[in-house]
Design an enzyme around this catalytic site. Structure first.
Site, PDB file in Angstrom:
ATOM      1  N   TYR A   1     -11.462   5.803   5.710  1.00  0.00           N
ATOM      2  CA  TYR A   1     -11.567   6.800   4.644  1.00  0.00           C
ATOM      3  C   TYR A   1     -10.712   6.450   3.443  1.00  0.00           C
ATOM      4  O   TYR A   1     -11.009   6.876   2.332  1.00  0.00           O
ATOM      5  CB  TYR A   1     -11.257   8.199   5.203  1.00  0.00           C
ATOM      6  CG  TYR A   1     -12.351   8.595   6.160  1.00  0.00           C
ATOM      7  CD1 TYR A   1     -13.663   8.597   5.711  1.00  0.00           C
ATOM      8  CD2 TYR A   1     -12.116   8.856   7.482  1.00  0.00           C
ATOM      9  CE1 TYR A   1     -14.700   8.888   6.567  1.00  0.00           C
ATOM     10  CE2 TYR A   1     -13.152   9.146   8.354  1.00  0.00           C
ATOM     11  CZ  TYR A   1     -14.439   9.157   7.893  1.00  0.00           C
ATOM     12  OH  TYR A   1     -15.457   9.431   8.744  1.00  0.00           O
TER      13      TYR A   1
ATOM     14  N   SER B   1       0.823  -1.210   0.000  1.00  0.00           N
ATOM     15  CA  SER B   1       0.000   0.000   0.000  1.00  0.00           C
ATOM     16  C   SER B   1       0.852   1.254   0.000  1.00  0.00           C
ATOM     17  O   SER B   1       0.555   2.222  -0.696  1.00  0.00           O
ATOM     18  CB  SER B   1      -0.910   0.034   1.225  1.00  0.00           C
ATOM     19  OG  SER B   1      -1.839  -1.006   1.146  1.00  0.00           O
TER      20      SER B   1
ATOM     21  N   HIS C   1      -9.153   4.287  11.674  1.00  0.00           N
ATOM     22  CA  HIS C   1     -10.146   5.211  11.175  1.00  0.00           C
ATOM     23  C   HIS C   1      -9.743   5.868   9.860  1.00  0.00           C
ATOM     24  O   HIS C   1     -10.531   5.865   8.924  1.00  0.00           O
ATOM     25  CB  HIS C   1     -10.639   6.241  12.201  1.00  0.00           C
ATOM     26  CG  HIS C   1     -11.951   6.753  11.735  1.00  0.00           C
ATOM     27  ND1 HIS C   1     -13.113   6.057  11.924  1.00  0.00           N
ATOM     28  CD2 HIS C   1     -12.260   7.780  10.924  1.00  0.00           C
ATOM     29  CE1 HIS C   1     -14.080   6.666  11.286  1.00  0.00           C
ATOM     30  NE2 HIS C   1     -13.598   7.711  10.661  1.00  0.00           N
TER      31      HIS C   1
END
Lengths: 315, 535
Positions: free
Chosen positions: B259, B172, B255
């Protein structure tokens, strides 16, 4: 229940519409649509908050979804709609739809904060009980009262829940929501729970009390409830934090009694446990709430190690 | 001037392009790598889907019929990990690979070999992860959130889990670096930041989020690893550690991760709705600022995932208020999409259908999110099926629907063929209906008191669980139409033309369909860019 029966009921639901739901009564699974109001002042405040924010969402939803649906109906290309490509910006409208949500949010935050402050006030309690979650059950320790015991899934559920047990869960009373020894508490008294975990993290949750608090090794969390004066009966809950293989099989039952009944029970149980602990006594545990004789001794062998560190949690 | 370039392109196309298996293993072309990401994502989606169907099968009736509770926990854990890291995230990276160079007027991604590396890490990561089903003790069963102390009870699968998470994180980060460098350095002259399509904007911001939080996750799981094997006690109370600290670190990653999985979706929806409304996006700049503020807020709301751990009152109030704040930029986005449709000229091809479903159903997920922000009410919702319904509305009808919409939107560009619209419409209606049958009743179950992650339940939850399972079976089966439709489209179909959709704007629609091997060998002219950026 057979699948065909369920499908038939589904069809019925579709035909009759949501309005007929309450007619099926409280016991029906179909009628279980909302949070219960519970039996404490706090649980009702939580319910009110929940309904308030729900209706706020419904109103916003009606407006926004209404605008979307209207656009989809009125501005279809197939109906000859021509796009107004100049409509790309409108400061006035953009300010309005930023400010209105701010106002709504402030209006929601105030009652939420007020209720939260009340929930966090663990002072002036009348009874302190230490609750220890372990793999997989609960230990209740009535602090300074000389009463300690373990609470496990009851035998009927435990037998029925085995893979391929052949027992129909609908024939088991309170399947997976019944224990051998419930937590006994008085009504009308502010009961403080000191909650911790012995091995992994658990969470003590009884929805009718409006209490869910994690049971964490090394921490002692506080929670409290005060059942309405005059209310007696059984309340049921579950462990709410994944805690391993039998996470789904460590329910909580709270037996709410009148103050006098509770005092009698506490005195008797304390005396019996004291006698049982004294030298020469044969039975390791005395008669506990709802105890069936053969089951009473069993939990002692599965006693967990107590939490090693006690870091007081803030709150 | 055009002559040598055309020659170069042709030359490049025929001589330096590896063929056969080399084309894929040594791939440096952004489209080939994008395709591989999307194929991997689709594969993982079906593997994770099988886990989900097994879960719903066991939950169809009370009592245990098929699986041991430990294996059930492995299914829920692996379903979460595979869907998040295997299905949703690689799909967005694949879309970025395909579309970002085309949309900014570049020939390829800035760092093609890094691109190859960041993709080829993933098959190894998932082999390791899925392979853990076959080692003693079975696959990880402590939940995808990997909370200690429970996760430390994992058997031989434990190091496999940790290393596969490390690999996914590396992939990633490398992918994110590539996206940022491409957007910052490879834009055509005249493609200013505020002319960029929303998809590029949302990915730019997402890439920064990835670089910010993936190392945090890597750190957290490394601490788990040393706790397990090297005697440290970061998260073990008995040694002075703190199990709650893991949750804070995990959700500080977790969190923003939420998104990471929804901002690119916002970008996609912001491309599709204007196209099929035949009208420019309403409030372009507000949309950019909204994405940026959501990204910023994502760093200061993490503890709303853990209100029940026993935090100080002040902390709970802070996280409640910061969480509620997110509703404002998110609301702005939904209002802007609605305003884009207002006075438009709407048509309802499959990409638009999925985008509209996103609009409605993601909003429902947003509403339940707002409810979850209220701390006292959250005490009742936390760790129940209500939360479950909430994040599946956000991730399935949000992130997944946007990915499906994106594929339906850009498939004619990728293949040069129009696909079977009728089949796509069928796919939409079946998905949209079954997904609600699947997830809507879970709101009821959660409110009525059913905890999540349980293999068996009290009998009063039977009815809605059956409905939910029927929805799951229907939803799962209807997804099989999707790869079938794509394969059919790759093989044959009506020629799509450069601008496959009447209302489509943006540089990708100025290129032929399928686009040339190196998308923009000469930068598009300012006039072409201005035509694309019609806002």
């Amino acid at each position: 229940m057979t699948i065909r029966k369920t499908l038939a009921r589904l069809a019925l639901a579709a035909a009759a519409g949501a309005l007929t739901l309450p007619a099926w009564g409280e016991e029906s699974g179909w009628a279980q649509l909302n949070m219960p109001q519970g039996v404490t002042d706090i649980s009702r405040k939580i319910y009110a908050l929940h309904m308030e924010i729900f209706w706020v969402c419904v109103v916003i939803g009606v407006v926004v979804f209404g605008a979307m649906i209207w656009s989809m109906i009125a501005f279809r290309k197939s109906k000859g709609a021509v796009a107004d490509t100049t409509l790309v910006h409108n400061t006035q409208v953009e300010v309005v739809w930023t400010v209105i949500p701010v106002i709504i949010l402030v209006a929601m935050a105030v009652p939420a904060a007020r209720t939260l402050i009340e929930i966090e006030d663990t002072t002036r309690t009348g009874l302190n009980i230490k609750v220890t979650g372990f793999q997989w059950g609960w230990e209740y320790d009535y602090l300074d009262q000389g009463v300690t015991y373990f609470s496990h899934l009851d035998r009927a559920s435990d037998a029925a829940r085995e893979l391929g047990s052949g027992v129909d869960p609908t024939t088991v009373p309170h399947y997976l929501l019944n224990v051998d020894h419930p937590l006994v508490v008085p009504n009308g008294v502010k009961v403080r729970l000191l909650i911790t975990g012995a091995d992994v993290i658990h969470s003590w949750w009884v929805k009718d009390l409006g209490v869910k608090k994690d049971a964490i090794p090394g921490f002692i969390n506080e929670a409290w409830f005060k059942v309405d004066d005059g209310w007696t009966g059984l309340l049921r809950g579950n462990c709410a934090e994944l805690c391993g293989r039998d996470h789904g099989f460590m329910p909580i039952v709270v037996d709410v009694r009148s103050r006098a009944d509770f005092d009698t029970w506490l005195k008797n149980t304390a005396a019996e446990q004291k006698q049982a602990a004294s030298p020469g006594a044969s039975a390791p545990t005395g008669p506990l709430p709802n105890a069936t004789a053969p089951a009473a001794a069993a939990p002692a062998t599965r006693a967990p190690a107590t939490a090693t560190a006690t870091v007081a949690a803030a709150g | 001037m055009a002559e040598p370039h055309a020659h170069a392109a042709a030359h490049d196309d025929h001589d330096h392009k590896p063929h056969g298996w080399r084309r894929w293993v040594f791939a440096t072309n952004h489209k080939d790598i994008g395709t591989m990401y999307l194929v991997l994502s689709c594969t993982m989606f079906f593997i994770g889907g099988i886990a989900a169907e097994c879960i719903r099968l066991e939950l169809f009736r009370p009592g245990l019929q098929f699986f041991d509770p430990q294996f059930f926990n492995s299914l829920t854990t692996m379903h979460g990990l595979i869907m998040i890291f295997g299905a949703i995230m690689p799909a967005f990276v694949g879309l970025a690979n395909w579309m970002v160079p085309m949309q900014v007027g570049a020939p390829d991604m800035a760092l093609p070999r890094l691109n190859n590396f960041s993709f080829w890490i993933l098959p190894f990561a998932f082999t390791l992860l899925i392979g853990s089903f076959f080692v003693p003790g079975g696959a990880p069963a402590g939940g995808w959130t990997m909370y200690p102390p429970l996760i430390l009870q994992t058997g031989a699968a434990f190091p496999m889990l940790i290393f596969s998470v490390h690999l996914m994180g590396m992939s990633s980060i490398l992918g994110a670096i590539n996206v940022i460098v491409t957007i910052m350095n490879m834009r055509a002259p005249g493609m200013t930041l505020l002319r960029m399509p929303l998809f590029v904007w949302s990915w730019l911001i997402t890439a920064y989020l990835l670089i910010a939080v993936m190392p945090v996750l890597a750190g957290a799981v490394t601490m788990l690893l040393t706790d397990h094997f090297f005697g440290t006690t970061f998260f073990t109370a008995a040694g002075g550690g703190d199990p709650v600290m893991f949750q804070h670190i995990f959700w500080f990653f977790g969190h923003p991760e939420v998104y990471i999985m929804i901002l690119p979706a916002f970008g996609i929806i912001s491309e599709i709705i204007p196209t099929f409304s035949r009208k420019p996006l309403f409030g372009y700049e507000a949309m950019v600022y909204a994405v940026a503020s959501i990204a910023f807020l994502s760093f200061i709301v993490w503890a709303h995932h853990m209100f029940t751990v026993g935090m100080p009152l002040a902390a709970q109030l802070f996280f409640m208020l910061s969480t509620m704040l997110i509703a404002i930029p998110t609301g702005v986005k939904v209002f802007n999409w609605t305003a884009t449709m207002w006075k438009g000229s709407l048509s309802f091809e499959p990409p638009m259908l999925f985008a509209l479903a996103f609009l409605f159903l993601f909003s429902i997920g947003g509403f339940s999110g707002l409810m979850l922000a209220m701390v006292p009410a959250d005490y009742q919702y936390q760790d129940t099926y209500f939360v479950f319904a909430h994040f599946h509305y956000v991730l399935v009808t949000g992130a997944l629907f946007s990915i499906i919409a994106a594929v339906y939107y850009w498939l004619p560009k990728w293949t040069g063929h129009m696909y079977d619209m009728k089949l796509g419409t069928w796919h939409f209606w079946l998905s949209a209906i079954f997904v609600n049958v699947l997830f809507f009743p879970q709101h009821f179950l959660g409110l009525a008191g059913m905890p999540r992650r349980i293999p068996d339940y009290a009998v009063q939850f039977t009815d809605w669980n059956m409905v939910s399972s029927i929805g799951a079976f229907g939803f799962g089966l209807s997804q099989l139409l999707f790869p079938y439709l794509i394969i059919k489209c790759i093989r044959a179909g009506r020629a799509a033309g450069n601008r496959a959709w009447e209302g489509a704007h943006g540089l990708e629609w100025e290129l032929p369909s399928p686009p040339p091997f190196h998308s923009w060998t000469t930068p598009p002219s300012d006039a072409v860019i201005a035509r694309g950026a019609a806002h």
